[in-house]
Scaffold this active site. Structure first.
Site, PDB file in Angstrom:
ATOM      1  N   VAL A 188      85.558  57.623  46.870  1.00 13.60           N
ATOM      2  CA  VAL A 188      85.328  56.522  45.935  1.00 13.60           C
ATOM      3  C   VAL A 188      83.842  56.222  45.751  1.00 13.60           C
ATOM      4  CG1 VAL A 188      87.574  55.483  46.417  1.00 13.60           C
ATOM      5  CG2 VAL A 188      85.547  54.700  47.689  1.00 13.60           C
ATOM      6  N   TYR A 203      80.038  45.210  55.984  1.00 10.85           N
ATOM      7  CA  TYR A 203      81.470  45.261  55.657  1.00 10.85           C
ATOM      8  C   TYR A 203      81.958  43.887  55.214  1.00 10.85           C
ATOM      9  CZ  TYR A 203      86.516  45.571  56.732  1.00 10.85           C
ATOM     10  OH  TYR A 203      87.888  45.514  56.690  1.00 10.85           O
TER      11      TYR A 203
END
Length: 265
Positions: free
Chosen positions: A67, A159
């Protein structure tokens, strides 16, 4: 086996689907009638997962997809449309989580960029490529996979920032896609027993008491929530965040335990 066939005839693309939440979601949607494209940066593992589904009589194909690469994403979307005749559901489960350095000043731009590029920008790439096809079906749905890291401090700076960004991206895409008949929602899991916790049973046991429902999550818990948001059962839901965390962010169990301990002393 799921009791319903809510996705009969639906074409589905799932990223990060070789294992964990993505794999459980592939199984859940396939059990409900979907034809699923299992994608992952680890192509052989994606094929292993798809093969397991096919052995159960379910409709699944696999494709390696990074991705972080626009061409790879567009090829995956094109493959799903060609294989299934339509793309009805996109589930963005791919993510990158680099362990924090002890001091934030020792972190690198490369690690920060990687987590954001895969987790946040990768989701954007997938949505951008899929939206025209989702709109063409008249029943398109996107479900992004976030994290409670977006809501509280559980570590992992990059993250967590990327997962927080998914909340905003989900809302803005929901507004953009609604006139085209596409719904966009976010599921926010707490601690889930996936390969990321492999060999760390003691850590899972340590956090279990923090969960009001008395356990950490299983991939199937999140897959069930994703299936709901992707289905027509959620036909009037878009731009929302469904937190699936066993009550972790609703109840401060550590605080309550400390207060009760003091009152009993």
């Amino acid at each position: 086996m799921a009791d319903t066939r809510r996705f009969e005839g639906h074409g589905v693309l799932i990223t990060g689907a070789a294992r964990g939440i993505g794999a459980a979601t592939a199984r859940r949607l396939a059990e409900e009638g979907a034809r699923v494209l299992v994608t992952d940066r680890d192509g052989p593992e994606a094929e292993r997962t798809a093969a397991e589904l096919r052995e159960c009589g379910l409709a699944a194909e696999a494709l390696g997809c990074d991705v972080a690469d626009r061409a790879s994403v567009e090829a995956a979307v094109a493959h799903a449309v060609a294989a299934f005749g339509s793309l009805d559901v996109l589930v963005n489960s791919a993510a990158s989580c680099t362990p924090d350095t002890d001091l934030v000043e020792d972190g690198t731009d490369e690690a920060w960029d990687r987590d954001l590029d895969v987790t946040l920008t990768g989701t954007y790439r997938c949505c951008r490529a899929a939206l025209p096809h989702l709109a063409a079906t008249g029943r398109g749905a996107i479900v992004n996979v976030g994290s409670v890291n977006a809501l509280q401090d559980f570590g992992n700076h990059a993250y967590s920032a990327a997962k927080a960004g998914l909340g905003s991206l989900t809302r803005t895409l929901a507004g953009h896609a609604a006139p085209r008949g596409v719904r966009v929602n976010l599921v926010t899991p707490g601690t889930v027993r996936t390969s990321a916790w492999e060999g760390r049973d003691a850590d899972l046991d340590a956090v279990r008491p923090l969960y009001p429902l008395g356990r950490v999550g299983e991939p199937e818990d999140i897959a069930a929530a994703i299936a709901f948001l992707a289905s027509r059962d959620a036909a009037w839901i878009t731009g929302t965040t469904l937190t699936v965390d066993g009550g972790l962010t609703a109840v401060n169990t550590g605080f309550l335990a400390a207060v009760r301990h003091q009152s009993e002393a």
